[in-house]
Scaffold this active site. Structure first.
Site, PDB file in Angstrom:
ATOM      1  N   ASP A 215       0.851  -1.199   0.000  1.00 48.45           N
ATOM      2  CA  ASP A 215       0.000   0.000   0.000  1.00 48.45           C
ATOM      3  C   ASP A 215       0.883   1.245   0.000  1.00 48.45           C
ATOM      4  O   ASP A 215       2.104   1.142   0.045  1.00 48.45           O
ATOM      5  CB  ASP A 215      -1.041  -0.083   1.138  1.00 48.45           C
ATOM      6  CG  ASP A 215      -0.492   0.229   2.517  1.00 48.45           C
ATOM      7  OD1 ASP A 215       0.626   0.765   2.634  1.00 48.45           O
ATOM      8  OD2 ASP A 215      -1.192  -0.058   3.507  1.00 48.45           O
TER       9      ASP A 215
ATOM     10  N   ILE B   5       2.142   3.442   1.869  1.00 47.96           N
ATOM     11  CA  ILE B   5       3.162   3.838   2.847  1.00 47.96           C
ATOM     12  C   ILE B   5       4.111   2.710   3.239  1.00 47.96           C
ATOM     13  O   ILE B   5       4.923   2.869   4.131  1.00 47.96           O
ATOM     14  CB  ILE B   5       2.504   4.432   4.117  1.00 47.96           C
ATOM     15  CG1 ILE B   5       1.623   3.383   4.818  1.00 47.96           C
ATOM     16  CG2 ILE B   5       1.720   5.694   3.771  1.00 47.96           C
ATOM     17  CD1 ILE B   5       1.242   3.773   6.240  1.00 47.96           C
ATOM     18  N   LYS B   6       3.993   1.578   2.568  1.00 47.77           N
ATOM     19  CA  LYS B   6       4.827   0.445   2.966  1.00 47.77           C
ATOM     20  C   LYS B   6       6.281   0.618   2.471  1.00 47.77           C
ATOM     21  O   LYS B   6       6.598   1.601   1.824  1.00 47.77           O
ATOM     22  CB  LYS B   6       4.223  -0.854   2.434  1.00 47.77           C
ATOM     23  CG  LYS B   6       2.918  -1.221   3.165  1.00 47.77           C
ATOM     24  CD  LYS B   6       3.129  -1.471   4.642  1.00 47.77           C
ATOM     25  CE  LYS B   6       1.905  -1.977   5.392  1.00 47.77           C
ATOM     26  NZ  LYS B   6       0.747  -1.107   5.403  1.00 47.77           N
ATOM     27  N   ASN B   7       7.139  -0.368   2.798  1.00 48.84           N
ATOM     28  CA  ASN B   7       8.570  -0.247   2.480  1.00 48.84           C
ATOM     29  C   ASN B   7       8.794   0.058   1.005  1.00 48.84           C
ATOM     30  O   ASN B   7       9.741   0.730   0.636  1.00 48.84           O
ATOM     31  CB  ASN B   7       9.320  -1.509   2.884  1.00 48.84           C
ATOM     32  CG  ASN B   7       9.427  -1.622   4.397  1.00 48.84           C
ATOM     33  OD1 ASN B   7       9.140  -0.650   5.111  1.00 48.84           O
ATOM     34  ND2 ASN B   7       9.830  -2.768   4.905  1.00 48.84           N
TER      35      ASN B   7
END
Ligand SMILES: Cc1ncc(COP(=O)(O)O)c(C=O)c1O
Length: 370
Positions: free
Chosen positions: A177, A179-181
């Site tokens: 999504d 904001i993930k890594n």
């Protein structure tokens, strides 16, 4: 306001998406296959099934492993609600367990005490990207004959004893999504070594549709398909895969920068009375979020102070057993109820400048009067 999370995206991602537009094939196609192959190679795992979110990755995996009405699935209460909704949607029962307050990962002693004859799966979370003790966890699960479905939403790029999370256990579910890594815009994946379950997940991803029999009997028409099982429309699109293809190439530097920020925070905060930092081994971690613990009921006050300095913060997460919809599964979880009132999430993302990092550190120091 300095945000707590932000994706690092730009022209390279746009360029790759433009190529998808030019082909006119927006749904699942060659970019998804390319993305799956990249993830497969990166993790060193036999199978990758790309889906549209981390939430659907968890749902489809629970379903493919046969979790159903009356089955119990043990999972920490302190996590995002996605996995819990997946369990409940299948008619199964979420059994909430404690986290270790030093790491926020599943408390394996407490978890073991909650295993019953109805337990079919354990769903641990690699909190903030810090890997769970997989040797011990898989040992317990093997002995009790329960499957481990890892909620690895936070942990793409993390390792356990040098092996990538997503290549070790029965099945791991990732989120891509915003904001993930790294991000696909929205997206997720199930990674697993077992070919049989991978095939079951692939079918469930596409409404239970297969063209296998057509492939076997080449005489049949190209429009021919069969619905062979219950399923969902959970596939990833080429547009999302195109973003992921570019992002995955940048992951190495994303991780290095995030680790550097975490180390700066740890150095600064470990000296402050009233703050507890987590016992995370940073070299095993692709850090997704930075969380610390604030003593003495001062967490909310600190968050307000940070906001007044232009620094956003958050709380990850409100325990699920305290959520209205999950209250019927509530149980005694004293460690979780203590720790969640102390945790605060500070800004952590690749594009944070050194000045941004300094602003966070100086604002926290000012709050504690040092
Ligand atoms: C622990 C955890 N599991 C699952 C998810 C669900 O992932 P998605 O947002 O891709 O559906 C998230 C999302 O933040 C998460 O934090």
């Amino acid at each position: 306001m300095l945000q707590a999370h932000r994706p690092s995206i730009g022209n390279e991602e746009l360029e790759e998406v433009r190529k998808v537009f030019e082909t006119g094939w927006l749904g699942m196609g060659s970019q998804v296959i390319e993305f799956e192959n990249m993830v497969k190679e990166y993790l060193g795992v036999r199978n990758v099934v790309a889906v549209n979110t981390g939430s659907t990755a968890l749902h489809i995996t629970l379903d493919a492993y046969g979790i159903g009405p009356g089955d119990e699935v043990i999972t920490p209460s302190l996590t995002f609600c996605a996995g819990i909704q997946g369990i409940i949607s299948l008619g199964a029962i979420p059994v909430f367990c404690e986290v270790d307050p030093d790491t926020l990962n599943i408390d394996l002693d407490d978890m073991t005490g909650r295993i019953t004859s109805k337990t079919k799966a354990i769903m641990p979370v690699h909190y903030c990207g810090y890997p769970c003790d997989m040797d011990r966890l898989l040992g317990i699960a093997g002995e009790k004959k329960v499957v481990v479905i890892e909620d690895a939403a936070h942990a793409f790029g993390s390792t356990y004893k040098g092996r990538k999370i997503g290549s070790i256990g029965d099945a791991a579910c990732f989120s891509f999504d915003p904001i993930k890594n790294f991000t696909c815009g929205e997206g997720g994946a199930v990674t697993l070594n077992d070919d049989k379950f991978a095939e079951a997940i692939r079918r469930k991803r596409s409404l239970g549709i297969t063209r296998d029999s057509w492939q076997r009997q080449k005489k049949a028409q190209s429009w021919y398909y069969e619905v062979v099982t219950q399923g969902y429309r959970y596939h990833m699109s080429n547009i999302n895969a195109a973003i992921g293809i570019v992002q995955l190439k940048k992951l190495g530097r994303f991780i290095e920068r995030r680790r550097w920020i975490v180390e700066e925070y740890n150095k600064a905060f470990k000296r402050i009375e009233g703050i507890n930092i987590f016992k995370w081994e940073i070299r095993e971690m692709a850090p997704f979020m930075y969380i610390l613990r604030v003593d003495g009921d001062r967490r909310d006050e600190m968050m307000d102070f940070l906001a007044s300095k232009g620094v956003a913060s958050g709380v990850h997460y409100i325990p699920n057993h305290l959520q209205p919809f999950f209250s019927k599964y509530a149980t005694e979880l004293p460690a979780t109820e203590k720790v969640w009132k102390e945790i605060v999430t500070l800004p952590l993302f690749y594009d944070m400048t050194d000045n941004d990092v300094e602003l966070v550190i100086s604002s926290v120091r000012e709050f504690f009067g040092c």
